[in-house]
Motif scaffolding. Sequence first.
Motif, PDB file in Angstrom:
ATOM      1  N   UNK A  24       3.662 -34.464  49.684  1.00  0.00           N
ATOM      2  CA  UNK A  24       4.816 -33.680  49.267  1.00  0.00           C
ATOM      3  C   UNK A  24       4.699 -33.235  47.813  1.00  0.00           C
ATOM      4  N   UNK A  25       4.426 -34.161  46.917  1.00  0.00           N
ATOM      5  CA  UNK A  25       4.401 -33.821  45.497  1.00  0.00           C
ATOM      6  C   UNK A  25       3.304 -32.816  45.145  1.00  0.00           C
ATOM      7  N   UNK A  26       2.260 -32.733  45.950  1.00  0.00           N
ATOM      8  CA  UNK A  26       1.189 -31.777  45.655  1.00  0.00           C
ATOM      9  C   UNK A  26       1.271 -30.525  46.528  1.00  0.00           C
ATOM     10  N   UNK A  27       2.349 -30.385  47.275  1.00  0.00           N
ATOM     11  CA  UNK A  27       2.456 -29.282  48.228  1.00  0.00           C
ATOM     12  C   UNK A  27       2.847 -27.958  47.577  1.00  0.00           C
ATOM     13  N   UNK A  28       2.459 -26.896  48.244  1.00  0.00           N
ATOM     14  CA  UNK A  28       2.829 -25.548  47.802  1.00  0.00           C
ATOM     15  C   UNK A  28       4.336 -25.344  47.901  1.00  0.00           C
ATOM     16  N   UNK A  85      -8.428 -32.966  45.317  1.00  0.00           N
ATOM     17  CA  UNK A  85      -7.905 -31.701  44.787  1.00  0.00           C
ATOM     18  C   UNK A  85      -6.746 -31.878  43.804  1.00  0.00           C
ATOM     19  N   UNK A  86      -5.992 -32.951  43.967  1.00  0.00           N
ATOM     20  CA  UNK A  86      -4.891 -33.202  43.024  1.00  0.00           C
ATOM     21  C   UNK A  86      -5.467 -33.590  41.663  1.00  0.00           C
ATOM     22  N   UNK A  87      -6.487 -34.443  41.675  1.00  0.00           N
ATOM     23  CA  UNK A  87      -7.151 -34.771  40.414  1.00  0.00           C
ATOM     24  C   UNK A  87      -7.720 -33.509  39.768  1.00  0.00           C
ATOM     25  N   UNK A  88      -8.265 -32.615  40.565  1.00  0.00           N
ATOM     26  CA  UNK A  88      -8.781 -31.352  40.019  1.00  0.00           C
ATOM     27  C   UNK A  88      -7.652 -30.551  39.362  1.00  0.00           C
TER      28      UNK A  88
END
Length: 142
Positions: A24-28, A85-88
């Motif tokens: 959720x927190x990394x979602x578009x 991808x979140x770390x990126x």
Amino acid sequence: AIDICTQRSDESCLADGYRVYGFFFSSASVEHWNKQYRENGFFDKSATFDTRYSKSIEYFDKARTLYSQLGRFDELTNVEFNMAPVYELLGEHQAACQVLEESADANHQNLRHNPDARVQVPKKFASYDDFLVSYRKQIGCE
């Protein structure tokens, strides 16, 4: 869901809830509704719109810890892969490369326990390891 899982002391359920909150927190969707989240915040009051990616990692990491303890290596493989991808996005390239290595390790553990298990990868790849080699190269991991 996280509250219910906590009340029931159901660690498997809790790990799943943490994983979903990580997504959720990394979602578009959060990006799309940024005005709403900037003005009203999140259920997790320690999160802000500007810290959403760090919160994603935090929740993925909580899920990762529980999945590891529970021996749910299939889910561990997934969580660690999705952390990359979140770390990126956070500009933490080395951490992205590290979790991809850990995802490969978790997949190998899963295959030792479940020899017939297979991670779904694009058809041009013979295995999850092949897919990870390509993905690591794509993001510049050594």
